[in-house]
Design a protein around this motif. Sequence first.
Motif, short mmCIF file in Angstrom:
data_model
loop_
_atom_site.label_atom_id
_atom_site.label_comp_id
_atom_site.label_asym_id
_atom_site.label_seq_id
_atom_site.Cartn_x
_atom_site.Cartn_y
_atom_site.Cartn_z
N GLU A 255 -52.35 40.72 -44.75
CA GLU A 255 -52.81 39.36 -44.48
C GLU A 255 -51.76 38.57 -43.69
N THR A 256 -50.52 38.75 -44.10
CA THR A 256 -49.44 38.05 -43.39
C THR A 256 -49.35 38.52 -41.94
N LEU A 257 -49.50 39.82 -41.74
CA LEU A 257 -49.43 40.36 -40.38
C LEU A 257 -50.60 39.87 -39.55
N THR A 258 -51.81 39.74 -40.21
CA THR A 258 -52.98 39.25 -39.48
C THR A 258 -52.76 37.81 -39.05
N GLN A 259 -52.21 36.98 -39.92
CA GLN A 259 -51.93 35.59 -39.58
C GLN A 259 -50.90 35.50 -38.44
N GLN A 260 -49.85 36.35 -38.49
CA GLN A 260 -48.85 36.36 -37.41
C GLN A 260 -49.45 36.80 -36.09
N GLN A 261 -50.40 37.72 -36.15
CA GLN A 261 -51.05 38.17 -34.91
C GLN A 261 -51.86 37.03 -34.30
N SER A 262 -52.56 36.24 -35.17
CA SER A 262 -53.35 35.12 -34.68
C SER A 262 -52.45 34.08 -34.02
N GLN A 263 -51.30 33.79 -34.62
CA GLN A 263 -50.36 32.83 -34.04
C GLN A 263 -49.81 33.34 -32.69
N ALA A 264 -49.52 34.63 -32.65
CA ALA A 264 -49.01 35.21 -31.40
C ALA A 264 -50.05 35.14 -30.30
N GLN A 265 -51.33 35.33 -30.66
CA GLN A 265 -52.40 35.24 -29.67
C GLN A 265 -52.53 33.83 -29.12
N ASP A 266 -52.43 32.80 -30.02
CA ASP A 266 -52.47 31.41 -29.57
C ASP A 266 -51.31 31.11 -28.62
N GLU A 267 -50.13 31.59 -28.98
CA GLU A 267 -48.96 31.37 -28.12
C GLU A 267 -49.14 32.04 -26.76
N SER A 268 -49.73 33.22 -26.77
CA SER A 268 -49.99 33.94 -25.51
C SER A 268 -50.97 33.15 -24.63
N ASN A 269 -52.01 32.57 -25.26
CA ASN A 269 -52.98 31.79 -24.48
C ASN A 269 -52.31 30.56 -23.85
N LYS A 270 -51.41 29.91 -24.62
CA LYS A 270 -50.70 28.77 -24.07
C LYS A 270 -49.83 29.17 -22.88
N ARG A 271 -49.18 30.30 -23.04
CA ARG A 271 -48.33 30.79 -21.94
C ARG A 271 -49.17 31.09 -20.70
N ILE A 272 -50.36 31.65 -20.90
CA ILE A 272 -51.22 31.95 -19.76
C ILE A 272 -51.63 30.67 -19.05
N GLU A 273 -51.97 29.60 -19.86
CA GLU A 273 -52.32 28.32 -19.25
C GLU A 273 -51.12 27.75 -18.48
N SER A 274 -49.89 27.88 -19.06
CA SER A 274 -48.70 27.37 -18.37
C SER A 274 -48.46 28.13 -17.07
N ILE A 275 -48.70 29.44 -17.10
CA ILE A 275 -48.53 30.25 -15.88
C ILE A 275 -49.51 29.79 -14.81
N GLY A 276 -50.74 29.46 -15.23
CA GLY A 276 -51.72 28.97 -14.26
C GLY A 276 -51.28 27.67 -13.61
N ALA A 277 -50.71 26.74 -14.44
CA ALA A 277 -50.23 25.46 -13.89
C ALA A 277 -49.07 25.68 -12.92
N ILE A 278 -48.17 26.58 -13.31
CA ILE A 278 -47.03 26.88 -12.42
C ILE A 278 -47.51 27.52 -11.13
N SER A 279 -48.50 28.39 -11.20
CA SER A 279 -49.04 29.01 -9.99
C SER A 279 -49.63 27.96 -9.06
N GLN A 280 -50.29 26.95 -9.64
CA GLN A 280 -50.87 25.88 -8.83
C GLN A 280 -49.75 25.08 -8.15
N ARG A 281 -48.67 24.82 -8.89
CA ARG A 281 -47.55 24.09 -8.30
C ARG A 281 -46.88 24.90 -7.17
#
Length: 483
Positions: A255-281
Motif C-alpha cells: 500500500e505504501t509503495l502504491t501511494q508513492q507510485q501515485s505521488q511520483a506519477q503526479d510529480e512526473s505530470n507536473k514536470r511534463i507540463e513544465s517542460i512544455g512551458a519551457i519548450s514554448q519559451r
Amino acid sequence: MNKYSAGKHQSDAKTAIRSSLYSLQPLIASIDNQVILNEVDYHTHINTLRQQHAALTTIKNEFNNYKEQQQTLITALGRLETQIETKQSQLDKEESELSKLVQLVAKRTEAIEKLRTDRERVFANKEPEAEERRLRDELEQAQIGQTSAQRQLDNAEHTLSQLLDTQRRLSEQLNTVTSTLSSQENTFKSALAASDFADEIDFTKARLPIDERNTLKQQQEHIGYVLKQAQSLLDATQKTLADKQANPLTTDDKETLTQQQSQAQDESNKRIESIGAISQRLKDNEDKKNTQQEQIDAINTQKDKLQVWQQLHKLIGSSDGKKYRTFAQGLTFDLMVTQANTQLQKMSDRYLLARDDNSPLELNVIDNYQGGEIRSTKNLSGGEGFIISLALALGLSQMASQNIRVDSLFLDEGFGTLDEESLDIALDTLTNLQQEGKLIGVISHVQALKDRILTQIKVEKLSGGFSRISGQGCHKVVSEKVS
C-alpha cells in the motif's frame, strides 16, 4: 714654423710656409720691437698667417697619413717576416722529406734490380704474360670445379639434415603411438575382463554401428553443453536472489509503495507540463533571435563600411591632418638625423642619433661606449649636449645647401659648458668648416676661444647703456652736426 723652413723633405705645404716666412719678417720685427702696424699691413699679415695655418693643418694631415702608412707597412713587414719564417720551416721540412725520398728511390731501385734478376732466374726465356694467362685459366677452372663440388656437397648435407630430422620426428611419433597403444590395450583388457563379454570378438559383435555411435556421441555432447548452461544460469539466479534478499530496495508494504507510485506519477505530470512551458519559451526565444539576426546583419554591414574609414584613418590620420603631418615631418626628420650623424662621426665616434619609437619627432642618443645603450637627450651633459646640437645644426645646414648655398654659421654662446676635450672637438670641427670656405661666427665670453680665434670683434660696455665694438673691419662713425 722655423722648423718647417729647413729640412730635406719637400711638400707643397712646406714650400708655402718657406715662401711666406720672408713676408712675415716685418710682423716678427714689429712684435719684437712692440711696434703697432697700420691696418693694411696687419690685414696682409693676418691673411698670410691664415695661409700658414692652413699649410700647417695640411702638414698635420700629411703626417697622420704618413704615420698610418708607416703603421701599415710595419704590420705588413711583420706579416711578411712571419710568412718567410713559415716558408723557411716548410722548406727545411720539404728538404728533409726530399732526402728521405732519394734514399727510398735508391732502395726501391736496388729492390727492382734484385726482382729483375730473380725473374730471369725463374722464368728464363718464358713469356710472363702467357704464363700468367695459363695459370689464371687453370686457377679459374679449379675454382669453378671447387664451386660446383661445394654446391653439391651443400645440397647433399642439406638433404641429409632434412632426412635426419624426418627420421627423428617419426621415431618420436612412433614411440608416442606405441606407448599410447600399449596403455589403451591394457585399459581395454581390464575393461573386457570386468565386462560380460567372453573375449574381444564378442565385444566387437555387440558394438553399435559407427554412425549410431557418432550420433549418440553428438547428442551426449549437446546435452552436456545445455546442462552446463542451465547450471550456470541457475547459479547466477540463486546468487542474484540471495543479493536481493540480503540488500532489499525497500522494506515498505504494498500500500505504501502504491501511494508513492501515485505521488511520483503526479510529480512526473507536473514536470511534463513544465517542460512544455519551457519548450514554448525556447520557441519564442528562437523567433526573437531570428528577428535580431536582421539587426545584426545591418550592424555588420555598417562595420564593413566603417572598416574602410578606419583604414584611411590608420594610413593618413584624422581630418586635422596631424598624423599625416607627423609622417611627412618624420621623413625630413630622418634626413636631418642622417646628416647630423655624418657630422657627428667627424667629431666623435661615441654617439649616434636615433628617432624615439614612442615620440616620432623626438631624439634619443645611442652610446657606443656603453654597449649601444639608448639614452635620452635629457640625460646628456652640457658638453655632450653642445656637440649634439652642433651636429644637428651642421646637418640642417647640409640639408639646406641642397637648394641654396649656406656659407655662414653663427654660434651664440654654449661654449662655457664645455670641458677642454669637448672644446677642442668643437673648435677642430669649426676649423675644418672654415677651411671648406664657410664663414663661422662665434659669440662667446670664454677666454679659451679668445686665445684661439684670431679674427675678433670685441663688444665693450660703456656707461649710460651704450656699448662700443672694435676689431677688424670696425670703424668709428663721426656724426656731422647740422647747423
